[in-house]
Write an enzyme that holds these catalytic residues in place. Sequence first.
Site, mmCIF file in Angstrom:
data_model
loop_
_atom_site.group_PDB
_atom_site.id
_atom_site.type_symbol
_atom_site.label_atom_id
_atom_site.label_comp_id
_atom_site.label_asym_id
_atom_site.label_seq_id
_atom_site.Cartn_x
_atom_site.Cartn_y
_atom_site.Cartn_z
ATOM 1 N N GLU A 13 0.979 -1.239 0.007
ATOM 2 C CA GLU A 13 0.115 0.075 0.209
ATOM 3 C C GLU A 13 0.880 1.162 0.078
ATOM 4 O OE1 GLU A 13 -3.307 2.706 0.473
ATOM 5 O OE2 GLU A 13 -3.384 0.528 -0.109
ATOM 6 N N ASP A 14 2.033 1.296 0.832
ATOM 7 C CA ASP A 14 2.695 2.433 1.177
ATOM 8 C C ASP A 14 3.993 2.363 0.544
ATOM 9 O OD1 ASP A 14 0.480 3.600 2.368
ATOM 10 O OD2 ASP A 14 0.908 2.478 4.357
#
Length: 693
Positions: free
Chosen positions: A76-77
């Site tokens: 996600e990051d």
Amino acid sequence: MLRQYELVERVKGYDPDADEALLNRAYVYTVQKHGTQKRASGDPYFSHPVEVAGLITDLKLDQDTVITALLHDTVEDTLATIDDVEANFGPDVARLVDGVTKLSKIEQLTDDERAAENLRKFLLAMSEDIRVLLVKLADRLHNMRTLHFIRSPEKRKRIARETMDIYAPLAERVGMYEYMREMQLLAFEQLEPEAYATITGRLEQIRSSGEGQVDAIALKIKQALAEAGIRVELSGREKHPYSIWRKMAERHVSFEQISDIMAFRIITENVEDCYRVLGVLHQVWQFVPGRFKDYISTPKTNGYRSLHTTLIYENSMRVEVQIRTREMHRRNEFGLAAHWAYKQDDRPDGQVGWLRDLIEIVDASHDPEELLEHTRLAIYSDRIFAFTPKGALFQLPKGSTPVDFAFAVHTDLGAQTVGAKINGRHMPLRTELHNGDVVEIIKGKNTEPQLSWLSFVVTGKARASIRRAVRAKEREEVASIGRKMFDDIAGRVPAKIGRKAIKAAVERLELDDEDDLMLAIGSAKLSDREVMEALVPGCTADLPELPAQERAISIKGLTPGMGFVLADCCHPVPGDRIVGLKKPGVGVEVHAINCLELANGIDNDWVDLSWGERSQGAVGRLRVVLYHRTGTLAEMATIFAQNRANVINLELTQRDDPFHTYDVDLEVSDLAHLTRIVSALRASEAVAQAERI
């Protein structure tokens, strides 16, 4: 933050066969990928996945779950991908990480749509492997512990509300009560800060002043049990602040009026001692009727087992007592996680049967609000117990009816329900069930869920199934009308229409199949001209272009160049006496002279109007009540086709068996044309009532 060697030692402590090198590689991977990223607290971002992994080791879960916790935010990051994760840590970890990965925020969607889509994907992922849920709950718990670092009050409240509505109930449903209580407390602090401060302050006063008498009451209970020769472990505490606040809200009372703010937990060696302890307590102190629950003989859906009772202590003080074995206590606090950790070869599929209901709800939900409503109903409610005639036990939310019970047994049984017996007596389907009821469902042939059931069913599964069936029936009815209209349209093209021509028309109109074509025609999404052109390209070239409503209808009495619209409230057609209301930004709104809405236009300028010579293509609205029998819809469609009336819109507005009520918008030439159609409808055996509205 846990150091690398500390995390590995934790895992090796309960799983000596764990792959130490793989755990080390996962720790280094998350540190490298998150790099210099910071959290709102100012800590390195990788401290979060490391702490989540620490929570997972507290639950003594397998190494794949620990590694998933370490990696759950990398996709996600960071620049990492699922393929990277699979290449480095294997397909099982990649699948788990993919299930837990936080979804990108879709800013253009509403909060409900975003929440619903996140929830939909999350439920589907955790249905495949419950470890997805366990990691997600640990992730949310750590985020709640650091929530106070987020500066935006609105964002803190949004996260707290989501936690209270979804994650705390999910923790409860898998029996992770420690997680549930802490999530509720942290969310409560953000959502109701004044109430939180008041209740925690009052509890602190009680503790410091000795009013609570926790130690004194615990000593008395221990003495009573010791005299009976029963050895136990006993702990006492004030009740959870959120639990106290909810009780105050439900009972509409003040803190001082809450009499049972203390709770005691008794741990015994075996099940027999649980019941012995209960007997001693009920002999020494009076118990509160209606507050005794035996979750040992009849566990909760999440596997929770314990005896609950409330005693009346000195001075009418109420004291709640929970009695359980050591094994029950371990499983009660950590629920499914405890079961997974200690019995991985016998995974607790039976404890998560409710997940199957959630997945059915996901499939059946029509829009975001429905999904959120149904899911919250499924995961967040008090329960009652009811039995089939053969003794099978089903847990349902309070307020459930025989229809809810039928859908809980099986979706097909719910759909075929026509009646019910409760404890041997025929009872209405809207009857509320109570603990211990024996429910026998009476099935019928060729039956279907009724729209009226939505007024009394309470379970998410029942509501979702009923709405899905009603929507399917409506599609079928509209498609039936469309097929009748299609036959009329096909008769007007200069060629014989066969399957090949229909298939080609479907492709030209970019529809999925023939059923979609009939549905589009029946719901007036396609005009006759569009369908004819799709069937035989070029066949409409010599037909006169149907003018727009503004050009097809002429009105006398208007100032040259002044625009007008026909009012939707009364649907005037040529032949009606009409009047106009001047409205800013609209021009003149044309109403039938007997329209009730004219009373609301008393402050507008009125214009005396009449129909011009070119007046055709106006839309009249009818309300038609059909008998609910096979073929009645088709007969109504035939009447419209025979009278050359184009259906602009069709809506099923009410089901009240044996009648179905439809509002129909028809394109007609004038009042006489509309009147002939109404007369033809009233003469039909299929029609119970027809009127213009």
